[in-house]
Design an enzyme around this catalytic site. Structure first.
Site, PDB file in Angstrom:
ATOM      1  N   ALA A  74       0.840  -1.202   0.000  1.00  0.00           N
ATOM      2  CA  ALA A  74       0.000   0.000   0.000  1.00  0.00           C
ATOM      3  C   ALA A  74       0.872   1.247   0.000  1.00  0.00           C
ATOM      4  O   ALA A  74       2.055   1.202   0.339  1.00  0.00           O
ATOM      5  CB  ALA A  74      -0.926   0.011   1.213  1.00  0.00           C
ATOM      6  N   ASP A  75       0.258   2.359  -0.374  1.00  0.00           N
ATOM      7  CA  ASP A  75       0.933   3.647  -0.286  1.00  0.00           C
ATOM      8  C   ASP A  75      -0.116   4.717  -0.008  1.00  0.00           C
ATOM      9  O   ASP A  75      -1.231   4.663  -0.552  1.00  0.00           O
ATOM     10  CB  ASP A  75       1.679   3.980  -1.575  1.00  0.00           C
ATOM     11  N   THR A  76       0.243   5.672   0.840  1.00  0.00           N
ATOM     12  CA  THR A  76      -0.699   6.717   1.242  1.00  0.00           C
ATOM     13  C   THR A  76      -0.024   8.078   1.156  1.00  0.00           C
ATOM     14  O   THR A  76       1.123   8.232   1.582  1.00  0.00           O
ATOM     15  CB  THR A  76      -1.188   6.462   2.684  1.00  0.00           C
ATOM     16  N   SER A 110      -4.997   6.809  -0.817  1.00  0.00           N
ATOM     17  CA  SER A 110      -4.429   5.575  -0.286  1.00  0.00           C
ATOM     18  C   SER A 110      -4.687   4.440  -1.270  1.00  0.00           C
ATOM     19  O   SER A 110      -5.836   4.113  -1.561  1.00  0.00           O
ATOM     20  CB  SER A 110      -5.051   5.251   1.078  1.00  0.00           C
ATOM     21  N   ALA A 111      -3.602   3.879  -1.803  1.00  0.00           N
ATOM     22  CA  ALA A 111      -3.713   2.786  -2.775  1.00  0.00           C
ATOM     23  C   ALA A 111      -3.305   1.482  -2.124  1.00  0.00           C
ATOM     24  O   ALA A 111      -2.385   1.440  -1.302  1.00  0.00           O
ATOM     25  CB  ALA A 111      -2.816   3.061  -3.979  1.00  0.00           C
TER      26      ALA A 111
END
Length: 206
Positions: A74-76, A110-111
């Site tokens: 994830a990345d945010t 957020s992915a």
């Protein structure tokens, strides 16, 4: 077989571990390094999607054939007026970012990506409104140590919650892992999770 992990989590974030545990996912940790620099003209939604996918794909490629469970990453990013606010470099940078967030509404992208040879990604977008912050409040908050490793210099799950007047979107997404979108990907991937399941933290856990 009952306590075998369902996936690998390519993240060092304790918050993402806690959120996966919350929905009963069994996982092991995978330490991944990717270039997280923003490309020229890259929009925030595209940026978080790319970085999450890069982490998941890199993690999957790192595994041996025998251990190739799916990899979740994830990345945010906290975004103000189209500009991404990363983690603070020092006190002055943190205070500047908190000043940017004060008395305004920002977005949090957020992915989350699940990779089993082919990555699948979902992106959550939330809107967070801060009340007006005084210089003293911002300085006191910095001295708690909480802003140091947080995107945008605040933690919604911590002391930073007192600054938030309104949230439209995903609380878990602002925290770092949008659980609604994560559950969608797990269901599509046929991954067992939910009530009554236990989780497994691998030997790399902190």
């Amino acid at each position: 077989m009952g306590d075998r992990p369902s996936l690998y989590l390519a993240s060092r974030s304790p918050r993402r571990r806690e959120l996966l545990q919350q929905i009963g996912v069994r996982f092991e940790l995978l330490d991944i390094e990717v270039d997280e620099g923003q490309l020229p003209e890259e929009q925030p939604a595209n940026y978080v999607r790319r970085v999450a996918e890069d982490k998941a794909v890199a993690g999957f490629r790192q595994l041996s054939e025998a251990a190739q469970l799916p990899v979740l990453a994830a990345d945010t990013s906290v975004v103000v007026n189209g500009h991404i606010l990363g983690k603070p470099e020092d006190r002055d940078h943190a205070l500047w970012m908190l000043g940017q967030l004060s008395d305004t509404t920002h977005e949090v992208f957020s992915a989350v990506t699940l990779c089993r040879s082919v990555p699948q990604t979902r992106v959550s977008v939330s809107r967070v409104t801060f009340r007006r912050l005084s210089e003293t409040e911002m300085l006191d908050y910095w001295h708690t140590g909480e802003p140091l490793d947080k995107a945008g210099s605040y933690a919604i799950q911590g002391l930073g919650a007192q600054f938030i007047a309104r949230l439209e979107g995903s609380y878990s997404g602002v925290m770092g892992l949008p659980l609604f979108e994560t559950a969608q990907l797990l269901q599509l991937g046929g991954i067992d999770f939910g009530a009554g399941k236990t989780n497994l933290i691998g030997p790399g856990s902190i």
